[in-house]
Design a protein around this motif. Structure first.
Motif, short mmCIF file in Angstrom:
data_model
loop_
_atom_site.label_atom_id
_atom_site.label_comp_id
_atom_site.label_asym_id
_atom_site.label_seq_id
_atom_site.Cartn_x
_atom_site.Cartn_y
_atom_site.Cartn_z
N ALA A 108 0.83 -1.20 0.00
CA ALA A 108 0.00 0.00 0.00
C ALA A 108 0.87 1.26 0.00
O ALA A 108 0.56 2.25 -0.69
N THR A 109 1.96 1.23 0.73
CA THR A 109 2.86 2.38 0.78
C THR A 109 3.56 2.59 -0.56
O THR A 109 3.69 3.72 -1.05
N SER A 110 4.00 1.50 -1.18
CA SER A 110 4.66 1.60 -2.48
C SER A 110 3.71 2.17 -3.52
O SER A 110 4.09 3.02 -4.34
N ALA A 111 2.46 1.70 -3.50
CA ALA A 111 1.47 2.21 -4.45
C ALA A 111 1.19 3.69 -4.22
O ALA A 111 1.05 4.47 -5.17
N ARG A 112 1.12 4.06 -2.97
CA ARG A 112 0.87 5.46 -2.64
C ARG A 112 2.00 6.36 -3.14
O ARG A 112 1.76 7.42 -3.72
N GLU A 117 0.51 11.53 -8.90
CA GLU A 117 0.24 12.79 -8.21
C GLU A 117 0.75 12.80 -6.77
O GLU A 117 0.45 13.73 -6.02
N ALA A 118 1.49 11.76 -6.41
CA ALA A 118 2.00 11.69 -5.04
C ALA A 118 2.96 12.84 -4.78
O ALA A 118 3.93 13.04 -5.51
N ALA A 119 2.67 13.60 -3.77
CA ALA A 119 3.52 14.74 -3.43
C ALA A 119 3.95 14.72 -1.99
O ALA A 119 5.06 15.12 -1.65
N GLU A 120 3.07 14.25 -1.13
CA GLU A 120 3.36 14.27 0.29
C GLU A 120 4.27 13.10 0.67
O GLU A 120 4.18 12.01 0.12
N ARG A 352 9.74 9.52 -2.78
CA ARG A 352 10.42 8.78 -3.84
C ARG A 352 11.84 9.29 -4.06
O ARG A 352 12.07 10.51 -4.06
N ALA A 353 12.76 8.39 -4.23
CA ALA A 353 14.16 8.79 -4.43
C ALA A 353 14.34 9.49 -5.78
O ALA A 353 13.61 9.21 -6.72
#
Length: 353
Positions: A108-112, A117-120, A352-353
């Motif tokens: 779930a964390t990887s998908a998030r 649009e993941a920014a946080e 994300r790196a």
């Protein structure tokens, strides 16, 4: 973590303890429970205020000698009863549940994080490390109706209350949390007396323990049995993200979530070349001083009952999160839980790196 180098035992006036950190001396102290008693193991490091004590006394809060603080004859029977919940076979059988819980949270964390649009940033302590140890512990203890969110909050508050440096206002706040937890424990104890089962509370009631003794076992076990493992996993994740050695054994030897533990001297006794007086308070360095990884769990009759479980859960967490940890970076140096006997990252914010 407390680090005092030099002699095998030296008095730290600021802490108010004789600090023993040489691994051989620590081991010797733990193997001599008649001289170095566990009476102070769960006493509040910072004396509790009158207001805090009133809150606790209002619910009959008491921690009589049971497990970690028990140097008497009743210790063996209580420990044996609780140890059955953590037998090697039961711990091994809990691995599939542990792996499933961690895999779900990592996925779930990887998908998030992978969402376009993941920014946080996300907190790996909360989204991965926090819940699985508690859920596995409750499964092993046969407890199915524990308020999980409350248990996590109760645990952190009680660790701070008894091993931290809270001022009077903070003590009062923490004491209300501890009282709430203790009230819940009393309710569960009463229920176990009315309806027998095979869960922790029923086993303790069947052993003939008083309500206060049952609550004391539950209080310590439900905190130590899961929160310290959450902290161990969090520490392991932090080390991976910093590029440091992070096998379970590395973490236990160098940066355990329980780096110190306490004893009190029953009668004057030598530690190395120092003579510790009767009544002296002793702080033992379990981790970070060149000793073996296993010392992090103690030795002797008070060795941690959950050592095997903590090792398994941390190993599985590192395995399940390996790809995730390699794909993210820390966005801040994490603030730390930094108590007398507990140390770990409060949060691990990553992106994300």
């Amino acid at each position: 973590m407390v680090r005092v180098t030099g002699c095998p035992a030296r008095y730290d006036a600021e802490l108010g303890y004789w600090v023993v950190e040489d691994p051989a001396e620590v081991r010797a102290v733990l193997l001599d429970p008649a001289t170095f008693r566990p009476d102070n193991a769960v006493l509040a490091h910072t004396p509790l205020s009158v207001k805090a004590l009133r809150v606790l006394s209002g619910v009959g809060f008491a921690l009589p000698p049971t497990l970690a603080n028990n140097g008497g004859e009743s210790h063996r029977a209580i420990r044996a009863a609780v140890a059955r919940f953590f037998s090697p076979a039961r711990v091994a059988a809990a691995e599939p549940l542990t792996r499933r819980l961690l895999t779900e949270r990592v996925a779930a964390t990887s998908a998030r994080l992978a969402h376009p649009e993941a920014a946080e940033a996300v907190d790996l302590v909360q989204v991965v490390a926090a819940e699985p140890p508690a859920l596995v512990l409750l499964h092993l203890l046969g407890l199915s109706d524990v308020p999980l969110t409350s248990l996590k909050a109760w645990s952190l508050d009680s660790l701070e209350l008894f091993w931290g440096w809270p001022d009077a206002d903070r003590q009062l706040e923490l004491s209300h949390s501890a009282a709430e937890f203790y009230s819940w424990l009393r309710t569960r104890t009463v229920a176990a007396r009315e309806t027998a089962g095979d869960d922790l509370f029923s086993v303790l009631v069947g052993l003939g323990l008083s309500d206060e003794e049952v609550c004391a076992v539950g209080y310590f076990l439900l905190i130590a049995g899961q929160e310290t493992t959450t902290q161990l996993i969090s520490t392991a994740f932090h080390r991976v993200l910093q590029g440091e050695p992070a096998s379970v054994e590395d973490v236990l030897a160098e940066a355990s979530s329980v780096p110190t533990w306490r004893r009190t001297v029953a009668e004057a006794a030598p530690v190395g070349e120092a003579e510790l007086p009767a009544g002296a308070q002793v702080l033992l360095g379990l981790s970070g001083h060149g000793g073996p990884a296993d010392l992090a769990f103690g030795v002797g009759i008070h060795r941690c009952l959950g050592a095997g479980l903590a090792r398994l859960e941390t190993r599985v967490a590192l395995e399940c999160a390996a790809d995730l940890l390699g794909a993210v970076r820390l966005v801040e140096e994490p603030p730390m839980i930094n108590l007398l006997s507990f140390r770990a990252p409060k949060r691990l914010l990553v992106s994300r790196a």
